[in-house]
Design a protein around this motif. Sequence first.
Motif, PDB file in Angstrom:
ATOM      1  N   GLU A 252       0.839  -1.199   0.000  1.00 15.78           N
ATOM      2  CA  GLU A 252       0.000   0.000   0.000  1.00 15.78           C
ATOM      3  C   GLU A 252       0.875   1.251   0.000  1.00 15.78           C
ATOM      4  O   GLU A 252       0.532   2.259  -0.600  1.00 15.78           O
ATOM      5  CB  GLU A 252      -0.936   0.016   1.212  1.00 15.78           C
ATOM      6  CG  GLU A 252      -2.046  -1.014   1.151  1.00 15.78           C
ATOM      7  CD  GLU A 252      -2.937  -0.867  -0.069  1.00 15.78           C
ATOM      8  OE1 GLU A 252      -3.038   0.244  -0.609  1.00 15.78           O
ATOM      9  OE2 GLU A 252      -3.505  -1.888  -0.494  1.00 15.78           O
TER      10      GLU A 252
ATOM     11  N   TYR B 153       0.815   4.252  -2.594  1.00 16.84           N
ATOM     12  CA  TYR B 153       0.656   5.606  -2.103  1.00 16.84           C
ATOM     13  C   TYR B 153       1.695   6.528  -2.748  1.00 16.84           C
ATOM     14  O   TYR B 153       1.375   7.601  -3.256  1.00 16.84           O
ATOM     15  CB  TYR B 153       0.787   5.610  -0.587  1.00 16.84           C
ATOM     16  CG  TYR B 153       0.868   6.990   0.007  1.00 16.84           C
ATOM     17  CD1 TYR B 153      -0.245   7.827  -0.009  1.00 16.84           C
ATOM     18  CD2 TYR B 153       2.046   7.451   0.572  1.00 16.84           C
ATOM     19  CE1 TYR B 153      -0.167   9.091   0.514  1.00 16.84           C
ATOM     20  CE2 TYR B 153       2.124   8.718   1.110  1.00 16.84           C
ATOM     21  CZ  TYR B 153       1.022   9.536   1.079  1.00 16.84           C
ATOM     22  OH  TYR B 153       1.095  10.788   1.587  1.00 16.84           O
TER      23      TYR B 153
ATOM     24  N   PHE C 204      -6.081   8.255   0.480  1.00 18.36           N
ATOM     25  CA  PHE C 204      -5.452   6.930   0.425  1.00 18.36           C
ATOM     26  C   PHE C 204      -5.912   6.088   1.602  1.00 18.36           C
ATOM     27  O   PHE C 204      -5.157   5.708   2.471  1.00 18.36           O
ATOM     28  CB  PHE C 204      -3.934   7.066   0.376  1.00 18.36           C
ATOM     29  CG  PHE C 204      -3.505   7.466  -0.984  1.00 18.36           C
ATOM     30  CD1 PHE C 204      -3.235   6.498  -1.930  1.00 18.36           C
ATOM     31  CD2 PHE C 204      -3.446   8.797  -1.340  1.00 18.36           C
ATOM     32  CE1 PHE C 204      -2.887   6.872  -3.211  1.00 18.36           C
ATOM     33  CE2 PHE C 204      -3.098   9.160  -2.614  1.00 18.36           C
ATOM     34  CZ  PHE C 204      -2.820   8.197  -3.553  1.00 18.36           C
TER      35      PHE C 204
ATOM     36  N   PHE D 271      -4.275   2.727   2.313  1.00 15.55           N
ATOM     37  CA  PHE D 271      -2.975   2.761   2.978  1.00 15.55           C
ATOM     38  C   PHE D 271      -3.170   2.907   4.482  1.00 15.55           C
ATOM     39  O   PHE D 271      -2.583   2.192   5.285  1.00 15.55           O
ATOM     40  CB  PHE D 271      -2.150   3.917   2.414  1.00 15.55           C
ATOM     41  CG  PHE D 271      -0.752   4.002   2.954  1.00 15.55           C
ATOM     42  CD1 PHE D 271      -0.052   2.857   3.303  1.00 15.55           C
ATOM     43  CD2 PHE D 271      -0.123   5.231   3.092  1.00 15.55           C
ATOM     44  CE1 PHE D 271       1.234   2.929   3.792  1.00 15.55           C
ATOM     45  CE2 PHE D 271       1.165   5.309   3.579  1.00 15.55           C
ATOM     46  CZ  PHE D 271       1.843   4.158   3.937  1.00 15.55           C
TER      47      PHE D 271
END
Length: 589
Positions: free
Chosen positions: A205, A209, A226, A229
């Motif tokens: 993640e 990102y 995000f 994330f």
Amino acid sequence: MKKQSNLSRLMQYAGGHRYFTYASWVLSALSALIALVPFWYIWRMIQEVLQVMPDFDKAQNLAVNGWMAVLFAVVAVLVYIAGLMCSHVAAFRVATNIRCEAMRHIVKLPLGFVQEFGSGKLRKIVNESSAATETYLAHQLPDKAGAIATPCGLLVLLLAFDWRLGLLSLIPVALGFLIMMSMTGSKMQQKMKEYQDALDDMSNEAVEYVRGIPVVKTFGQTVFSFKKFKDAIDRYGVWVIAYTKQLRTPMLFYTAAINGVFVFLIAAGLLFTRDGVTNEFLLNLLFYIIITPVISLTLTKIMFQSENAMIVNDALERIDSVLTLTPLSQAAVPQSPKDSSVTLEDVRFSYDGKTDALKHVSLSIRPGQTVAFVGPSGGGKTTLANLIARFFDPQEGRVRIGGVDIRDISKTQLMDTVSYVFQDSKLIKASILENVRLAKPDAGRDEVMRALKAAQCMDIVEKLPNGVNTVIGTKGVYLSGGEQQRIAIARVMLKDSPIVILDEATAFADPDNESRVQRAFTELSKGKTVIMIAHRLSTVVGADRIFVLKEGEITESGTCRELMEAGGLFRKMWKDYQTSVEWKVAKEG
Ligand code: ADP
């Protein structure tokens, strides 16, 4: 059981060097035992001191015993170093052999697979996994042998001097051992795996990102867009806290048990000395107080062993994920294609074994023809072209070149017959001359220059500081996508194979580059069978035959004019294309 099989697998890679590994275990165990000898000399020193007390001048042997202790400590270190030398010889050999075997296997794999897998990931598997086995063999296994030998030696020592005190100091050890087992058992191994997964999730993640940062910046989004994330971090956090809490109590008891040996010893000391202290008992008690810290050290060493075994297991599994892939078959008696025709007979192909990327595709291309594959994105154009270059083998049906099934053509001959110009052509960090010459290593400079000229690369060569000798990728020498593609065309031009597959770029930054690439394509196509993966319709007008691919099937085929008259998908696509061109012209005008 599993560990054993890992080890025997590693030993297969070691070949004759396996004896170095065995020697390293013996030496390491020996060193661990020798390391206990100084304690015996210390015991003798205490004994002497107690005997002569308080007249210390009578102690004659203190220095000798002291030096003997030092000597054995040094010998233990030297033997350990000798063990490590042996283990390293074997470990490096194993890592090298694993790398070589993996690389030998990779070159036999379908090219399509290597592309799909990603060279970065492959490199990581081959490099890092073999490095993990190296640490395991070079350090962890010899240390393990030592960690097993120490308690055995200790046991003898502990029981030899005063078996009552010996047994007492073993109680916390047994307790610690039990607690340790509960912390590193199979349930915990499962936990470790979950931990690794959570960590992997988070780093994946994180990569997403970072990739998305331009989007965040461009559209003025906040980090909270995000969410995935953040969720991954949160999940990891929750998991780690729960895991840590779970380990808190056993760890507490473990530390207390291991470091609490003195409690048992002192209690026992008080108990056994109710009727007065003998010198001998005092001597033994002192000795036990000195030697017991070794126990906790050894146990802690053993504790990390299961984790090490897991790491090497994981490494071997990763290597296996590459080694178990089926390589492309090679014909026992290779045949040569008779001409540059291409035929597909009822070909079916699937990437994942579930959905078909191509279903029952049959087509035939005559020598010297220029054909184009068109159709909506995901229709199967690239897949079809990949099968013709044998990046993969179809699950059903066959691909023939010059009348011969491509599985019966030798690898080198197939490479000499079919060339591929990719959309994103890869250039290596070498001079332009060398980049082009890759296609034909024995080509002279003049030959390369002719290819560069025909591929419309002279403007690139002229603007570079050292002409064709300029190394790409250094000191700010970078080429645009279109320029790289032209160099790649020069490469294929030099190769001069009878069949060429062109994967056209989807978009060009500037019209000048676009027209040069077009001209280079035209030059390259002369006298060859050309298969074009057309992403824009402007290029297909002159094709001898156009195949329209949709959902893995050829829905229409014919010349541009025939397809326009047929009024199917191609005509619709053409109309859309015209509208977009008009729109573009209107916008620019
Ligand atoms: P086109 O070139 O016409 O855009 P492709 O040949 O790339 O189409 O794709 C055909 C189908 O195969 C699509 O459904 C696509 O999702 C699938 N596909 C393509 N490449 C892969 C791959 N490497 N792994 C799995 N599926 C793939």
